[in-house]
Scaffold this motif. Structure first.
Motif, short mmCIF file in Angstrom:
data_model
loop_
_atom_site.label_atom_id
_atom_site.label_comp_id
_atom_site.label_asym_id
_atom_site.label_seq_id
_atom_site.Cartn_x
_atom_site.Cartn_y
_atom_site.Cartn_z
N ALA A 1 0.82 -1.21 0.00
CA ALA A 1 0.00 0.00 0.00
C ALA A 1 0.85 1.26 0.00
CB ALA A 1 -0.92 -0.02 1.22
N THR B 1 1.23 4.37 -3.03
CA THR B 1 1.06 5.82 -2.92
C THR B 1 2.25 6.56 -3.53
OG1 THR B 1 2.04 5.96 -0.70
CG2 THR B 1 -0.34 5.58 -0.84
N LEU C 1 -4.02 6.86 2.96
CA LEU C 1 -3.26 5.63 3.21
C LEU C 1 -3.30 5.28 4.68
CD1 LEU C 1 -1.06 3.44 2.46
CD2 LEU C 1 0.64 5.22 2.91
N ALA D 1 -1.88 10.26 5.58
CA ALA D 1 -1.48 8.89 5.92
C ALA D 1 -1.54 8.67 7.42
CB ALA D 1 -0.07 8.59 5.40
#
Length: 267
Positions: free
Chosen positions: A106, A110, A121, A208
């Motif tokens: 993941a 990004t 995220l 994030a």
């Protein structure tokens, strides 16, 4: 927790590489990426988000007896496949949630998201960065029934000696299957880390969150702190009393942190 009916689809992003994707719910898109424990390890996350969002949860090739061509062999292969999935489905403002190994994938997504499909995220118990003094070790025990006394015996009773020979086919697995472990080794490489990842994370421009179990001994909280320090503006949340999968071990506190983050970044 409500369990939503399993629906999904299978696509073939490359010849000889079928990709199975669970697809449930409706609303803002959420991509959930599992770790070594396979899709079952993130089922609670999928069900949680499916109440308000459309959730896509792929099975990494090599898990759940899915084929993995020999050439499909590093994190970048997964990253490009899942970015293509977002492109092909024309999904935007996607919240990507990755647990354990899925968090590494993941995070790298990004970094490479040139089409700006990703809007947020969340990484949880994720390895990937090289952290001095910490070595990620994969489980080595063969699959088999979980350890502990059989049903009906107290915790102080002695369990009978295991029978010789292989475990019955119906016995639940104690961890990732041999094929899943082989896939994990192929994707993660011999060092189980990427020494350049933390430097690349400086390119991330979406909100994030790194959420970690305080008692995670598999991937210690220092990894979460490193993720949060490397991503501009990222937050770090430590979940007391939780281990490697805090959504299982402390679901109320973990989902509260994730939900607050998700609500704050809604556009």
């Amino acid at each position: 927790m409500t369990t939503h009916q399993t629906t999904g689809f299978t696509i073939e992003p490359y010849p000889g590489l079928p990709l199975t994707v669970r697809d449930v719910g409706a609303g803002r898109p959420v991509l959930v990426l599992h770790g070594g424990g396979g899709p079952a390890s993130v089922a609670g996350i999928v069900d949680h988000f499916a109440a308000t969002s459309r959730v896509l949860a792929p099975t990494h090739p090599g898990w759940e007896d899915t084929p993995r061509p020999e050439w499909f062999s590093d994190v970048g292969d997964l990253v490009e496949t899942y970015l293509d999935l977002l492109d092909d489905r024309d999904l935007r403002d996607v919240l990507v949630v990755g647990a354990s190994f899925g968090g590494w994938v993941a995070a790298e997504m990004t970094v490479r998201d040139r089409a700006r499909r990703i809007g947020g995220l969340v990484v949880m118990g994720a390895f990937g960065p090289h952290i001095e003094g910490h070595e990620v070790r994969f489980p080595t025990a063969p699959p088999g029934p979980p350890s502990g006394p059989p049903s009906g015996q107290g915790s102080g009773a002695s369990a009978p000696a295991p029978a010789s020979g292989p475990a019955p086919a119906s016995a639940p697995r104690r961890g990732p299957s041999p094929a899943a472990l082989q896939a994990m080794v192929a994707y993660a490489g011999p060092t189980r880390s990427d020494p350049k990842l933390l430097h690349r994370l400086a390119r991330v421009s979406v909100p994030a969150l790194a959420v970690w179990g305080e008692q995670d001994t598999a991937v210690p909280p220092d990894f979460g702190r490193a993720y949060a320090a490397a991503i501009p503006g990222a937050r770090f949340e430590l979940i007391p009393g939780a281990g490697h999968i805090p959504t299982r071990e402390a679901p109320e506190a973990t989902f509260a942190a994730i939900d607050a983050f998700a609500a704050a970044i809604l556009r």
